[in-house]
Design an enzyme around this catalytic site. Structure first.
Site, PDB file in Angstrom:
ATOM      1  N   THR A   1       0.822  -1.160  -0.093  1.00 45.06           N
ATOM      2  CA  THR A   1       0.025   0.050   0.051  1.00 45.06           C
ATOM      3  C   THR A   1       0.880   1.024   0.120  1.00 45.06           C
ATOM      4  O   THR A   1       1.982   1.169  -0.065  1.00 45.06           O
ATOM      5  CB  THR A   1      -0.947   0.062   1.257  1.00 45.06           C
ATOM      6  OG1 THR A   1      -0.286   0.399   2.292  1.00 45.06           O
ATOM      7  CG2 THR A   1      -1.517  -1.441   1.495  1.00 45.06           C
ATOM      8  N   CYS A   2       0.141   2.477  -0.046  1.00 48.22           N
ATOM      9  CA  CYS A   2       1.205   3.619   0.192  1.00 48.22           C
ATOM     10  C   CYS A   2       1.894   3.861   1.254  1.00 48.22           C
ATOM     11  O   CYS A   2       2.818   4.547   1.278  1.00 48.22           O
ATOM     12  CB  CYS A   2       0.129   4.929  -0.093  1.00 48.22           C
ATOM     13  SG  CYS A   2      -1.024   4.985   1.063  1.00 48.22           S
ATOM     14  N   ASN A   3       1.261   3.069   2.442  1.00 47.91           N
ATOM     15  CA  ASN A   3       2.082   3.496   3.889  1.00 47.91           C
ATOM     16  C   ASN A   3       2.963   1.953   4.139  1.00 47.91           C
ATOM     17  O   ASN A   3       3.646   2.180   5.211  1.00 47.91           O
ATOM     18  CB  ASN A   3       1.259   3.591   4.933  1.00 47.91           C
ATOM     19  CG  ASN A   3       0.721   4.940   4.695  1.00 47.91           C
ATOM     20  OD1 ASN A   3       1.445   5.965   4.418  1.00 47.91           O
ATOM     21  ND2 ASN A   3      -0.584   5.373   5.290  1.00 47.91           N
TER      22      ASN A   3
ATOM     23  N   SER B   1      -1.928   1.681  11.617  1.00 49.01           N
ATOM     24  CA  SER B   1      -1.861   2.770  10.548  1.00 49.01           C
ATOM     25  C   SER B   1      -1.529   4.224  10.796  1.00 49.01           C
ATOM     26  O   SER B   1      -1.643   4.490  11.979  1.00 49.01           O
ATOM     27  CB  SER B   1      -3.447   2.762   9.910  1.00 49.01           C
ATOM     28  OG  SER B   1      -3.807   1.545   9.358  1.00 49.01           O
TER      29      SER B   1
ATOM     30  N   GLY C   1      -7.007  10.901 -10.374  1.00 54.60           N
ATOM     31  CA  GLY C   1      -6.853   9.120 -10.199  1.00 54.60           C
ATOM     32  C   GLY C   1      -8.540   8.879  -9.763  1.00 54.60           C
ATOM     33  O   GLY C   1      -9.017   9.532  -8.969  1.00 54.60           O
ATOM     34  N   ALA C   2      -8.716   7.931 -10.355  1.00 55.85           N
ATOM     35  CA  ALA C   2     -10.352   7.310 -10.234  1.00 55.85           C
ATOM     36  C   ALA C   2     -10.289   6.057  -9.362  1.00 55.85           C
ATOM     37  O   ALA C   2     -11.441   5.347  -9.620  1.00 55.85           O
ATOM     38  CB  ALA C   2     -11.314   7.432 -11.506  1.00 55.85           C
TER      39      ALA C   2
END
Length: 454
Positions: free
Chosen positions: A49-51, A109, A189-190
């Protein structure tokens, strides 16, 4: 068997480092197959993921497993292992299990309690499941973690005033411009992140939403749900001319918005433009941050924005931690009983064989018995067998869980019930399966594409 997780996340590495170690969707399938064929890897799941980028594995032996995972990452991303070892964390056995539960529940998170990670964990698990990269251990562990996370988000206040990275981005926009209702916001971004961002913007009164995406159909679908406008990526400069805020979350290996592009736009407008880049890798040229009238924030900047919402969630997190400890204990108890499962299976199979042979002898010696009488004999004799087995089977499980020397105990049980023959048969079958598996791995290796050519 041992469980191990190795990873890099927002706590251990900056975005500049994390974006170098992300698996995009196109490479993930190949990566799972490659990892699965590493020495000592029995099951595997990759969460990217982005993190965070995390590798979960069931391994034969901890040290070998750790080496295989780090070597895989090193080869895949063409990085020296020494560099990886400075930024990677490795958790083993109970700590690895506990970590997965915490991640799934959103306790690990950037935004405590966010729900997006649960969907990402589910997607990662089911992708590995479809590729047969998981088996009974991860099938149970990940399903248990997902079930707990669903319960936590439904029955606790961890999700009250829900926040996420996309929510934090909108909160930052409000902090910068105060009232968003008369502002024009461009969403680049969709995908899932773009959808969440649009949802938060719409609920905060934004009436002018422009969705820009590579695929215009996806942009149109998202924009239509929020009374927005859809544009293709080739129309990005046009969208930027009228924008007040740009929130970007595309998956790309290069800068979608460049410094030169923004310089050209500023020749046609006077008011400032705020960029919030939540893409990993980043979508917006970091040099834009230093331009006059341009304000750029990336995903790491969001951390301070969401801190004010944390205290209530931290209080709930303490309650959830107690639930997690119970779940870990439950899983560990099940995991410990796996050692005795083959014995139980062998004992049941042996009892069925003895029972069937006894019924066969009764039919030979009493040939005039009716079908009804045979049915009654089968029923009650089977009941006797089951009742005799029930107590020992329960005790066997308990003894294996409580005993530190499981191998010795299992050998004693095997001898008491004379299960040596059944065990040898199972070992032969296991050896045949193992050889077939090795042949498949060799075939995969011979036909696979080298990493550097991907």
């Amino acid at each position: 068997m041992n469980i191990i997780v190795a990873g890099i996340n927002f706590k251990t590495a900056s975005i500049q480092i994390r974006e170098r170690f992300t698996f995009n969707k196109n490479m993930l399938l190949r990566a799972i197959q490659t990892l699965q064929n590493r020495i000592g890897i029995q099951e595997c799941v990759i969460v990217s993921t982005c993190n965070r980028t995390e590798i979960y594995c069931v391994v034969d032996e901890i040290n070998t497993g750790r080496h295989s995972i780090i070597a895989f990452l090193s080869d895949w991303f063409n990085t020296d292992q020494s560099e990886l070892e400075n930024i990677i964390y490795v958790k083993e056995s109970d700590r690895a299990i506990h970590h997965l539960f915490r991640v799934s529940c959103g306790l690990n998170s950037l935004v405590i309690g966010e729900t997006q990670i649960l969907g990402q964990i589910k997607d990662a698990f089911f992708q590995s499941l479809e590729l047969s990269a998981t088996n009974k251990i991860f099938n149970r562990l990940f399903k248990q973690a997902i079930t707990l996370a669903k319960y936590v988000h439904t029955h606790t206040d961890i999700g009250r005033n829900a926040v996420s990275v996309s929510y934090a981005a909108v909160e930052l926009g409000k902090k910068i411009l105060h009232n968003l209702s008369d502002k024009t916001v461009v969403i680049l971004g969709a995908g899932r992140m773009g959808e969440l961002t649009a949802k938060h913007l719409y609920s905060n009164g934004v009436k002018k939403i422009i969705v820009v995406n590579r695929t215009i159909e996806h942009a149109s679908e998202l924009a239509s749900r929020f009374d927005g406008v859809a544009l293709g990526l080739d129309q990005l400069s046009t969208a930027l001319k009228d924008a007040d805020i740009v929130i970007s979350s595309l998956e790309a290996k290069y800068n979608i918005i460049t410094k030169q592009q923004v310089q050209g736009i500023f020749k046609q407008r006077k008011h400032p433009l705020f960029f919030i880049d939540i893409g990993v890798p980043r979508n917006i040229d970091p040099e834009i941050r230093y331009m006059e009238k341009a304000f750029l924030y990336n995903i790491d900047d969001l951390e301070s924005i969401v801190k004010s919402n944390f205290q209530d969630r931290i209080n709930e997190a303490d309650k959830i931690e107690e639930m997690i400890y119970e779940e870990v204990a439950s899983f560990k108890e099940w995991l410990d009983t796996l050692d005795v499962v083959p014995l139980i299976t062998q004992l049941r199979e042996k009892s069925i064989t003895i029972h069937e042979e006894a019924i066969h002898q009764i039919e030979k010696k009493l040939p005039n018995l009716t079908e009804y009488e045979l049915k009654i004999i089968r029923k009650f004799s089977k009941s006797i067998v089951n009742q005799l087995l029930n107590g020992p089977l329960i005790k066997m499980k308990q003894m294996v869980v409580d005993n530190s020397n499981k191998d010795e105990l299992i050998e004693i049980i095997t001898q008491i019930f004379s299960l040596e023959e059944e065990r040898n048969k199972k070992l032969q079958e296991s050896t045949v399966k193992s050889k077939r598996s090795e042949i498949k791995k060799i075939d995969f290796t011979l036909n696979s594409t080298p990493i550097h050519s991907l």
